[in-house]
Motif scaffolding. Structure first.
Motif, PDB file in Angstrom:
ATOM      1  N   ILE A 114       0.834  -1.201   0.000  1.00 33.25           N
ATOM      2  CA  ILE A 114       0.000   0.000   0.000  1.00 33.25           C
ATOM      3  C   ILE A 114       0.872   1.257   0.000  1.00 33.25           C
ATOM      4  O   ILE A 114       0.635   2.200  -0.760  1.00 33.25           O
ATOM      5  CB  ILE A 114      -0.951  -0.016   1.210  1.00 33.25           C
ATOM      6  CG1 ILE A 114      -1.977  -1.137   1.064  1.00 33.25           C
ATOM      7  CG2 ILE A 114      -1.659   1.332   1.354  1.00 33.25           C
ATOM      8  CD1 ILE A 114      -2.796  -1.398   2.320  1.00 33.25           C
ATOM      9  N   ASN A 115       1.879   1.276   0.871  1.00 35.54           N
ATOM     10  CA  ASN A 115       2.766   2.439   0.930  1.00 35.54           C
ATOM     11  C   ASN A 115       3.507   2.653  -0.378  1.00 35.54           C
ATOM     12  O   ASN A 115       3.775   3.793  -0.770  1.00 35.54           O
ATOM     13  CB  ASN A 115       3.765   2.288   2.080  1.00 35.54           C
ATOM     14  CG  ASN A 115       3.151   2.613   3.433  1.00 35.54           C
ATOM     15  OD1 ASN A 115       2.232   3.415   3.529  1.00 35.54           O
ATOM     16  ND2 ASN A 115       3.649   1.979   4.472  1.00 35.54           N
ATOM     17  N   ALA A 116       3.828   1.561  -1.059  1.00 37.94           N
ATOM     18  CA  ALA A 116       4.533   1.683  -2.336  1.00 37.94           C
ATOM     19  C   ALA A 116       3.689   2.415  -3.370  1.00 37.94           C
ATOM     20  O   ALA A 116       4.219   3.168  -4.206  1.00 37.94           O
ATOM     21  CB  ALA A 116       4.915   0.301  -2.854  1.00 37.94           C
ATOM     22  N   LEU A 117       2.380   2.214  -3.316  1.00 34.59           N
ATOM     23  CA  LEU A 117       1.500   2.904  -4.259  1.00 34.59           C
ATOM     24  C   LEU A 117       1.508   4.411  -4.018  1.00 34.59           C
ATOM     25  O   LEU A 117       1.406   5.208  -4.956  1.00 34.59           O
ATOM     26  CB  LEU A 117       0.067   2.374  -4.125  1.00 34.59           C
ATOM     27  CG  LEU A 117      -0.182   0.941  -4.591  1.00 34.59           C
ATOM     28  CD1 LEU A 117      -1.624   0.544  -4.317  1.00 34.59           C
ATOM     29  CD2 LEU A 117       0.133   0.783  -6.074  1.00 34.59           C
ATOM     30  N   MET A 118       1.614   4.808  -2.742  1.00 34.28           N
ATOM     31  CA  MET A 118       1.615   6.235  -2.419  1.00 34.28           C
ATOM     32  C   MET A 118       2.984   6.876  -2.553  1.00 34.28           C
ATOM     33  O   MET A 118       3.099   8.100  -2.694  1.00 34.28           O
ATOM     34  CB  MET A 118       1.124   6.430  -0.983  1.00 34.28           C
ATOM     35  CG  MET A 118      -0.383   6.421  -0.827  1.00 34.28           C
ATOM     36  SD  MET A 118      -1.243   7.746  -1.728  1.00 34.28           S
ATOM     37  CE  MET A 118      -0.649   9.200  -0.860  1.00 34.28           C
ATOM     38  N   GLU A 119       4.005   6.057  -2.524  1.00 34.79           N
ATOM     39  CA  GLU A 119       5.364   6.579  -2.470  1.00 34.79           C
ATOM     40  C   GLU A 119       5.673   7.515  -3.638  1.00 34.79           C
ATOM     41  O   GLU A 119       6.255   8.588  -3.457  1.00 34.79           O
ATOM     42  CB  GLU A 119       6.355   5.410  -2.457  1.00 34.79           C
ATOM     43  CG  GLU A 119       7.769   5.808  -2.103  1.00 34.79           C
ATOM     44  CD  GLU A 119       8.640   4.579  -1.916  1.00 34.79           C
ATOM     45  OE1 GLU A 119       9.120   4.071  -2.936  1.00 34.79           O
ATOM     46  OE2 GLU A 119       8.803   4.139  -0.770  1.00 34.79           O
TER      47      GLU A 119
ATOM     48  N   THR B  92       0.563   9.082   8.486  1.00 34.54           N
ATOM     49  CA  THR B  92       1.415   8.676   7.375  1.00 34.54           C
ATOM     50  C   THR B  92       2.762   8.172   7.887  1.00 34.54           C
ATOM     51  O   THR B  92       3.288   8.670   8.879  1.00 34.54           O
ATOM     52  CB  THR B  92       1.621   9.873   6.418  1.00 34.54           C
ATOM     53  OG1 THR B  92       0.355  10.270   5.915  1.00 34.54           O
ATOM     54  CG2 THR B  92       2.525   9.512   5.259  1.00 34.54           C
ATOM     55  N   ALA B  93       3.319   7.181   7.203  1.00 32.35           N
ATOM     56  CA  ALA B  93       4.604   6.609   7.596  1.00 32.35           C
ATOM     57  C   ALA B  93       5.703   7.665   7.595  1.00 32.35           C
ATOM     58  O   ALA B  93       5.713   8.578   6.763  1.00 32.35           O
ATOM     59  CB  ALA B  93       4.984   5.469   6.648  1.00 32.35           C
ATOM     60  N   GLY B  94       6.634   7.524   8.525  1.00 30.16           N
ATOM     61  CA  GLY B  94       7.697   8.509   8.676  1.00 30.16           C
ATOM     62  C   GLY B  94       8.523   8.724   7.423  1.00 30.16           C
ATOM     63  O   GLY B  94       8.877   9.861   7.087  1.00 30.16           O
ATOM     64  N   SER B  95       8.842   7.659   6.702  1.00 31.05           N
ATOM     65  CA  SER B  95       9.658   7.792   5.495  1.00 31.05           C
ATOM     66  C   SER B  95       8.934   8.604   4.431  1.00 31.05           C
ATOM     67  O   SER B  95       9.552   9.405   3.718  1.00 31.05           O
ATOM     68  CB  SER B  95      10.016   6.410   4.944  1.00 31.05           C
ATOM     69  OG  SER B  95       8.845   5.679   4.613  1.00 31.05           O
TER      70      SER B  95
ATOM     71  N   LEU C 166       9.535  14.550  13.105  1.00 27.69           N
ATOM     72  CA  LEU C 166       8.324  13.971  12.529  1.00 27.69           C
ATOM     73  C   LEU C 166       7.969  12.752  13.364  1.00 27.69           C
ATOM     74  O   LEU C 166       8.834  11.972  13.739  1.00 27.69           O
ATOM     75  CB  LEU C 166       8.552  13.538  11.074  1.00 27.69           C
ATOM     76  CG  LEU C 166       9.192  14.551  10.129  1.00 27.69           C
ATOM     77  CD1 LEU C 166       9.383  13.916   8.751  1.00 27.69           C
ATOM     78  CD2 LEU C 166       8.356  15.816  10.025  1.00 27.69           C
ATOM     79  N   LEU C 167       6.678  12.565  13.634  1.00 30.36           N
ATOM     80  CA  LEU C 167       6.243  11.434  14.448  1.00 30.36           C
ATOM     81  C   LEU C 167       5.047  10.765  13.784  1.00 30.36           C
ATOM     82  O   LEU C 167       4.028  11.412  13.528  1.00 30.36           O
ATOM     83  CB  LEU C 167       5.856  11.903  15.856  1.00 30.36           C
ATOM     84  CG  LEU C 167       5.452  10.816  16.845  1.00 30.36           C
ATOM     85  CD1 LEU C 167       6.614   9.862  17.110  1.00 30.36           C
ATOM     86  CD2 LEU C 167       4.975  11.442  18.158  1.00 30.36           C
TER      87      LEU C 167
END
Length: 205
Positions: A65-70, A103-106, A124-125
């Motif tokens: 999922i995160n890869a799609l947003m990256e 949202t993920a930190g990266s 960022l947290l």
């Protein structure tokens, strides 16, 4: 960050559909889309596994999922108009700032770094780091602790009504920020918040 600093909510609204479509699931039940709104990505991934009998683990699906947003965070999600100037004005006043996001930190670092505003924030947290979404106050309380202040000494900027309610119950000064994705809740958010921002370009500090 999302819906307050950056105009990413249209991308997030399409993400579940994009991901599930790639898994061969269409149409997507409306109740599922509503239930994932307050969730972190791992929480949503776990729900998808339960609801649609997908293969894998929450961690594996979260990565997909995160890869799609990256790509969007790295390439085309924009700042909301007026945000850059607003952050500079706060910094000139000596205000300490951080980002507390689901949202993920990266992804936060990639996006805010690309947009040239990362330097304004002490840290960022991510909700993932504290193990709870914004339906619980953990991320706000952890951010305040790292900033060295009490809840009543900190302002939380939120576009989402449920998140603003969480911050308000925990004692924070809530600033409601308008975002079209949550427009139907704007009247409620305006009543809840101590102050509101409809357009950052109209703010004078």
């Amino acid at each position: 960050m999302d819906g307050t600093l950056v105009d990413s909510m249209p991308y997030w609204r399409r993400l579940a559909g994009e991901f599930l479509h790639l898994k061969g699931i269409s149409p997507i039940p409306r109740d599922v889309l509503e239930r994932i709104r307050p969730m972190t990505v791992p929480e949503a991934a776990a729900l998808f596994l339960r609801e649609f009998d997908l293969e894998g683990t929450p961690k594996r699906l979260s990565l997909e999922i995160n890869a799609l947003m990256e790509r969007h965070y790295r390439e085309d999600i924009p700042l909301k108009p007026g945000v850059r100037e607003y952050l500079k004005a706060l910094e000139r006043r000596g205000v300490q700032m951080c980002v507390a996001s689901a949202t993920a930190g990266s992804l936060m670092r990639d996006c805010l770094g690309r947009l040239g505003v990362l330097e304004h924030f002490q840290f960022l947290l991510s909700c993932e780091e504290v193990g709870a979404g914004k339906n619980r106050p953990d991320v706000y309380l952890a951010a305040a602790e790292r900033l060295g202040c009490r809840a009543e000494e900190a302002a939380v900027y939120e576009d989402a009504l449920y998140a603003a309610e969480t911050a308000g119950r925990a004692g924070f000064y809530v600033v409601g920020v308008f975002d079209e994705s949550a427009g139907e809740y704007w009247a409620e958010l305006s009543r809840l918040a101590r102050e509101t921002i409809f357009d950052f370009r109209e703010e004078r500090l």
